[in-house]
Design a protein around this motif. Structure first.
Motif, PDB file in Angstrom:
ATOM      1  N   TYR A  34       0.615  -1.485  -0.100  1.00 23.48           N
ATOM      2  CA  TYR A  34      -0.008   0.092  -0.445  1.00 23.48           C
ATOM      3  C   TYR A  34       0.964   1.093   0.240  1.00 23.48           C
ATOM      4  O   TYR A  34       1.818   1.706   1.059  1.00 23.48           O
ATOM      5  CB  TYR A  34      -1.476  -0.334   0.905  1.00 23.48           C
ATOM      6  CG  TYR A  34      -1.675  -1.201   0.897  1.00 23.48           C
ATOM      7  CD1 TYR A  34      -3.100  -1.062   0.639  1.00 23.48           C
ATOM      8  CD2 TYR A  34      -1.910  -2.805   1.997  1.00 23.48           C
ATOM      9  CE1 TYR A  34      -3.634  -2.562   0.420  1.00 23.48           C
ATOM     10  CE2 TYR A  34      -2.392  -3.891   1.809  1.00 23.48           C
ATOM     11  CZ  TYR A  34      -3.512  -3.226   1.210  1.00 23.48           C
ATOM     12  OH  TYR A  34      -4.211  -4.562   1.353  1.00 23.48           O
ATOM     13  N   TYR A  93       1.365   5.455  -0.969  1.00 25.17           N
ATOM     14  CA  TYR A  93       0.020   6.939  -0.948  1.00 25.17           C
ATOM     15  C   TYR A  93       0.932   8.205  -1.091  1.00 25.17           C
ATOM     16  O   TYR A  93       2.453   7.715  -0.373  1.00 25.17           O
ATOM     17  CB  TYR A  93      -0.693   6.963   0.146  1.00 25.17           C
ATOM     18  CG  TYR A  93      -2.045   5.151   1.059  1.00 25.17           C
ATOM     19  CD1 TYR A  93      -3.179   5.506  -0.407  1.00 25.17           C
ATOM     20  CD2 TYR A  93      -1.560   4.396   1.306  1.00 25.17           C
ATOM     21  CE1 TYR A  93      -3.423   4.424   0.222  1.00 25.17           C
ATOM     22  CE2 TYR A  93      -2.216   3.989   1.598  1.00 25.17           C
ATOM     23  CZ  TYR A  93      -3.379   3.541   1.047  1.00 25.17           C
ATOM     24  OH  TYR A  93      -4.022   2.488   1.281  1.00 25.17           O
ATOM     25  N   ARG A  94       0.459   8.385  -1.744  1.00 30.50           N
ATOM     26  CA  ARG A  94       1.128  10.190  -2.304  1.00 30.50           C
ATOM     27  C   ARG A  94       0.405  11.150  -1.268  1.00 30.50           C
ATOM     28  O   ARG A  94      -0.989  11.586  -1.486  1.00 30.50           O
ATOM     29  CB  ARG A  94       1.178  10.651  -3.276  1.00 30.50           C
ATOM     30  CG  ARG A  94       2.435  11.836  -4.276  1.00 30.50           C
ATOM     31  CD  ARG A  94       2.449  12.283  -5.364  1.00 30.50           C
ATOM     32  NE  ARG A  94       0.653  12.294  -5.633  1.00 30.50           N
ATOM     33  CZ  ARG A  94       0.635  12.257  -7.203  1.00 30.50           C
ATOM     34  NH1 ARG A  94       2.386  13.141  -8.076  1.00 30.50           N
ATOM     35  NH2 ARG A  94      -0.396  12.344  -7.430  1.00 30.50           N
ATOM     36  N   VAL A  95       0.947  11.586  -0.323  1.00 28.17           N
ATOM     37  CA  VAL A  95       0.318  12.600   0.352  1.00 28.17           C
ATOM     38  C   VAL A  95       0.910  14.101   0.728  1.00 28.17           C
ATOM     39  O   VAL A  95       1.776  13.922   0.502  1.00 28.17           O
ATOM     40  CB  VAL A  95      -0.315  12.237   1.633  1.00 28.17           C
ATOM     41  CG1 VAL A  95      -0.889  13.231   2.580  1.00 28.17           C
ATOM     42  CG2 VAL A  95      -0.224  10.419   2.351  1.00 28.17           C
ATOM     43  N   TYR A  97       5.509  10.451   0.657  1.00 23.30           N
ATOM     44  CA  TYR A  97       4.675   9.387  -0.115  1.00 23.30           C
ATOM     45  C   TYR A  97       5.161   8.516   1.291  1.00 23.30           C
ATOM     46  O   TYR A  97       6.324   8.724   2.394  1.00 23.30           O
ATOM     47  CB  TYR A  97       5.873   8.910  -0.885  1.00 23.30           C
ATOM     48  CG  TYR A  97       6.181   9.562  -1.614  1.00 23.30           C
ATOM     49  CD1 TYR A  97       5.506   9.700  -3.151  1.00 23.30           C
ATOM     50  CD2 TYR A  97       6.851  10.493  -2.113  1.00 23.30           C
ATOM     51  CE1 TYR A  97       5.103   9.878  -4.188  1.00 23.30           C
ATOM     52  CE2 TYR A  97       6.533  11.290  -3.504  1.00 23.30           C
ATOM     53  CZ  TYR A  97       6.067  10.925  -4.711  1.00 23.30           C
ATOM     54  OH  TYR A  97       5.759  12.333  -5.514  1.00 23.30           O
ATOM     55  N   LEU A 134      -6.309   6.713   6.012  1.00 22.46           N
ATOM     56  CA  LEU A 134      -6.823   7.669   4.875  1.00 22.46           C
ATOM     57  C   LEU A 134      -7.877   8.559   5.624  1.00 22.46           C
ATOM     58  O   LEU A 134      -8.154   9.517   4.994  1.00 22.46           O
ATOM     59  CB  LEU A 134      -7.199   6.753   3.939  1.00 22.46           C
ATOM     60  CG  LEU A 134      -5.751   5.368   2.956  1.00 22.46           C
ATOM     61  CD1 LEU A 134      -6.640   4.646   2.575  1.00 22.46           C
ATOM     62  CD2 LEU A 134      -5.227   7.082   2.680  1.00 22.46           C
ATOM     63  N   PRO A 177      -4.590  11.921  -0.098  1.00 27.49           N
ATOM     64  CA  PRO A 177      -3.965  11.271  -0.133  1.00 27.49           C
ATOM     65  C   PRO A 177      -4.459  10.113  -0.894  1.00 27.49           C
ATOM     66  O   PRO A 177      -4.731   9.846  -2.257  1.00 27.49           O
ATOM     67  CB  PRO A 177      -4.026  10.046   0.433  1.00 27.49           C
ATOM     68  CG  PRO A 177      -5.856  10.754   1.164  1.00 27.49           C
ATOM     69  CD  PRO A 177      -5.553  11.643   0.604  1.00 27.49           C
ATOM     70  N   GLU A 178      -3.184   9.874  -2.505  1.00 27.29           N
ATOM     71  CA  GLU A 178      -3.464   9.544  -3.717  1.00 27.29           C
ATOM     72  C   GLU A 178      -2.748   8.052  -3.750  1.00 27.29           C
ATOM     73  O   GLU A 178      -2.106   7.698  -3.253  1.00 27.29           O
ATOM     74  CB  GLU A 178      -3.200   9.847  -4.932  1.00 27.29           C
ATOM     75  CG  GLU A 178      -4.236  11.232  -4.727  1.00 27.29           C
ATOM     76  CD  GLU A 178      -2.934  12.552  -5.746  1.00 27.29           C
ATOM     77  OE1 GLU A 178      -3.794  12.207  -6.880  1.00 27.29           O
ATOM     78  OE2 GLU A 178      -2.968  13.379  -5.129  1.00 27.29           O
ATOM     79  N   ARG A 179      -3.639   6.778  -4.173  1.00 24.10           N
ATOM     80  CA  ARG A 179      -3.023   5.390  -4.223  1.00 24.10           C
ATOM     81  C   ARG A 179      -1.871   5.592  -5.301  1.00 24.10           C
ATOM     82  O   ARG A 179      -2.217   6.424  -6.635  1.00 24.10           O
ATOM     83  CB  ARG A 179      -3.792   4.633  -4.408  1.00 24.10           C
ATOM     84  CG  ARG A 179      -3.352   2.617  -4.664  1.00 24.10           C
ATOM     85  CD  ARG A 179      -2.837   2.588  -2.574  1.00 24.10           C
ATOM     86  NE  ARG A 179      -2.663   1.370  -2.740  1.00 24.10           N
ATOM     87  CZ  ARG A 179      -3.315  -0.366  -2.918  1.00 24.10           C
ATOM     88  NH1 ARG A 179      -4.568  -0.266  -2.206  1.00 24.10           N
ATOM     89  NH2 ARG A 179      -2.541  -1.093  -3.248  1.00 24.10           N
TER      90      ARG A 179
END
Length: 336
Positions: A5, A7-9, A136, A147, A157-159
């Motif tokens: 998992y 994520y870009r936050v 990241y 999330l 947040p983007e997966r």
């Protein structure tokens, strides 16, 4: 190991991106040192909590060497002051820090103070900072609560499939990395007493190194004082013919001067051509010296190594550039 998992936050609303994914909105690309920055840190803490993590390991730490490329001006200590009991020497690959110190390291990276690293809990969690306030976070768990909390904080947040800053092992040459083990130090002792080797370069952070004068009497104290997981490069002895050394100073470009003062300490400085007069003046007063090219392939050490942990296991992921001496050593190793 790639965690599942990723994520870009960021504070950048995906609705404000063009067809190429470039942000076109009005958010600034520097930290506000305030509420938004605090939200970033709360998000990291939330993901760490969801991942069951309260301690992190510093991986591949670095500080600026020749230049500082951050948007904000550099600060003394690269943002590390007060974070490690040993000061800068405590900031090394593999250093374990509690989560609150990890959050302060993330803050320093968001502010682009100069220090950078990956922070990881092996098999469970990882966080690092990219350019322009891109954060990241990776986890072994989906982190649904984190999330939701991150969105409540006003962040996005983007997966992702993977972080662009995740560590990737180099594949250009499959040369075995030599560890700085007992066999390495026995070979180094022989090289010193036969006059082949005379100084040791210790890269304890990416961008920062120390130099050590090697004699049969100093090898053991030097080894005992090295930073954990340091990269090592062995060089021939410095020349005591200072006039000849000064004549070898190039007319332009970049060069690293290495010299031994009367107190026996080894010092170094990387200089551009407008700084050559000052560097030459320092070296003119030295006991011994040399100039080393900073350009790839022009100055090559005798051999290199990376220090293993106290149990003998080489856990550092960074590698040295293989030299002819390293390749000869690798060929002598038994298969498997």
């Amino acid at each position: 190991m790639q965690l599942p998992y990723v994520y870009r936050v960021t504070k950048y609303d995906p609705a404000d991106r063009d067809e190429h994914g470039h942000y076109t909105g009005s958010e600034d690309t520097v930290s506000d040192h305030g509420e938004v920055e605090a939200s970033y840190l709360q998000a990291v803490a939330a993901f760490a909590g969801d991942s069951g993590v309260d301690h992190l390991a510093v991986r591949e730490p670095q500080v600026p060497s020749l230049a500082h490329f951050g948007v904000e001006p550099p600060v003394d200590g690269f943002g590390l002051d007060g974070l490690f009991p040993g000061g800068l020497t405590g900031f090394h690959d593999g250093a374990e820090v509690p989560l609150d110190i990890g959050l302060q390291l993330v803050r320093a990276m968001l502010r682009e103070y100069g220090a950078w690293c990956r922070l990881e809990a092996e098999g469970a969690f990882a966080v690092h900072v990219g350019w322009d306030q891109y954060l990241y976070i990776s986890s072994s768990r989906p982190c649904e609560e984190a999330l939701a909390h991150t969105r409540e904080l006003g962040l996005f947040p983007e997966r992702l499939d993977a972080s662009p800053y995740a560590f990737e092992a180099e594949e250009e040459e499959q040369v075995i990395q030599r560890p700085g083990d007992d066999d390495f130090w026995a070979d180094l002792y022989w090289a010193v007493v036969t006059g082949q080797a005379g100084i040791l370069e210790e890269t304890y952070l990416e961008g920062a190194s120390r130099w050590h004068h090697l004699t049969s009497d100093t090898i053991d104290p030097v080894r005992a004082g090295l930073a954990p997981r340091a990269r090592l490069a062995v060089w021939p002895p410095l020349s005591t013919n200072i006039d000849a050394v000064l004549r070898a100073l190039p007319a332009d470009g970049l060069v690293e001067g290495v010299w031994q003062d009367d107190d026996g300490n080894i010092r170094s400085a990387i200089a551009e051509e407008d700084e050559f007069p000052e560097l030459a003046a320092r070296i003119s007063r030295a006991h011994a010296a040399a100039f080393l090219s900073v350009y790839a392939g022009e100055s090559v050490p005798l051999c290199t190594a990376v220090m293993p942990d106290n149990d003998g296991v080489l856990r550092a992921r960074w590698r040295t550039e293989p030299t002819p001496g390293d390749r000869d050593w690798a060929l002598r190793q038994p298969p498997g």
